[in-house]
Design a protein around this motif. Structure first.
Motif, PDB file in Angstrom:
ATOM      1  N   GLU A   1      78.010  58.234  18.471  1.00 61.20           N
ATOM      2  CA  GLU A   1      78.962  57.485  19.310  1.00 61.20           C
ATOM      3  C   GLU A   1      80.314  57.277  18.625  1.00 61.20           C
ATOM      4  O   GLU A   1      81.167  56.572  19.150  1.00 61.20           O
ATOM      5  N   THR A   2      80.514  57.876  17.457  1.00 62.89           N
ATOM      6  CA  THR A   2      81.747  57.685  16.697  1.00 62.89           C
ATOM      7  C   THR A   2      82.783  58.731  17.107  1.00 62.89           C
ATOM      8  O   THR A   2      82.470  59.914  17.212  1.00 62.89           O
ATOM      9  N   HIS A   3      83.996  58.259  17.353  1.00 61.33           N
ATOM     10  CA  HIS A   3      85.076  59.127  17.798  1.00 61.33           C
ATOM     11  C   HIS A   3      86.083  59.391  16.676  1.00 61.33           C
ATOM     12  O   HIS A   3      86.225  58.578  15.756  1.00 61.33           O
ATOM     13  N   SER A   4      86.785  60.507  16.813  1.00 56.55           N
ATOM     14  CA  SER A   4      87.866  60.816  15.880  1.00 56.55           C
ATOM     15  C   SER A   4      88.927  59.727  15.992  1.00 56.55           C
ATOM     16  O   SER A   4      88.979  59.001  16.986  1.00 56.55           O
ATOM     17  N   PHE A   5      89.760  59.617  14.967  1.00 52.90           N
ATOM     18  CA  PHE A   5      90.776  58.563  14.970  1.00 52.90           C
ATOM     19  C   PHE A   5      91.965  58.989  14.115  1.00 52.90           C
ATOM     20  O   PHE A   5      91.836  59.824  13.223  1.00 52.90           O
ATOM     21  N   PRO A   6      93.135  58.383  14.390  1.00 52.05           N
ATOM     22  CA  PRO A   6      94.307  58.712  13.582  1.00 52.05           C
ATOM     23  C   PRO A   6      94.306  57.945  12.267  1.00 52.05           C
ATOM     24  O   PRO A   6      93.811  56.812  12.193  1.00 52.05           O
ATOM     25  N   LEU A   7      94.858  58.557  11.248  1.00 53.04           N
ATOM     26  CA  LEU A   7      94.993  57.937   9.939  1.00 53.04           C
ATOM     27  C   LEU A   7      96.321  58.419   9.352  1.00 53.04           C
ATOM     28  O   LEU A   7      96.703  59.576   9.542  1.00 53.04           O
TER      29      LEU A   7
END
Length: 182
Positions: free
Chosen positions: A67-73
């Motif tokens: 359930e984990t989504h990509s994200f900006p960093l």
């Protein structure tokens, strides 16, 4: 010598190139520079392990990350560990998004449940670029560029081989779900 293992965020290739270019421009007098292929942000260092246990923890982590989504960093500033005048480690910090800490927490929980003894110090996400100051003069802080955001979309298990360069070999990886457009 047995290899050691760790889980980490995979840095996109274009950002690896940008970091490497930036490090070359500064020409800092460190003894060792991280090979660009080895740039990563550690989530959990697990040390040595048996193959069977590694397979189990990877399967568990894959299940836990469904359930984990990509994200900006965003990579932010240059920092050091060690004495200010002669640092032991030169590293790049991040904007420390909440999702990074959630990802690290999931990884640590899976590794701990599998029986790995992990570092108990507070998590300090960073990307190491150089080690062991060897300059004739004291280190003076360096200003980092304004890097673009990167999308964090892959977690990997790496094996360490200290006698090779690059030193880390990807043994397993998991692609996070694409970020939802809410």
């Amino acid at each position: 010598m047995k290899p050691h293992y760790f889980f980490a965020i995979v840095i996109p290739d274009d950002m690896k190139k940008a970091i490497f270019h930036e490090m070359k421009q500064h020409q800092l007098p460190f003894k060792k520079f991280t090979h660009p292929e080895d740039y990563h942000i550690t989530l959990a260092f697990i040390g040595d392990s048996e193959e069977r246990l590694l397979e189990e923890v990877c399967a568990q982590l894959e299940e836990s990350l469904k359930e984990t989504h990509s994200f900006p960093l965003r990579l932010t500033s240059f920092y050091t560990f060690g004495l200010p005048a002669s640092p032991r480690i030169f590293w790049i910090g991040t904007d420390e998004p909440r999702e990074l800490y959630q990802l690290q927490s999931i990884t640590v929980n899976v590794c701990t449940k599998a029986g790995f003894k992990l570092d108990e110090r507070p998590y300090r996400p960073h990307l190491t670029t150089a080690r062991k100051w060897k300059g004739d003069k004291p280190y003076k802080p360096v200003v980092a560029p304004k890097w673009n955001n990167i999308t964090i979309n892959e977690v990997a298990l790496y094996e360490t081989n200290r006698l090779e360069d690059p030193k880390y070999t990807k043994k397993w990886s998991y692609l996070l779900n694409e970020t939802r457009e809410d």
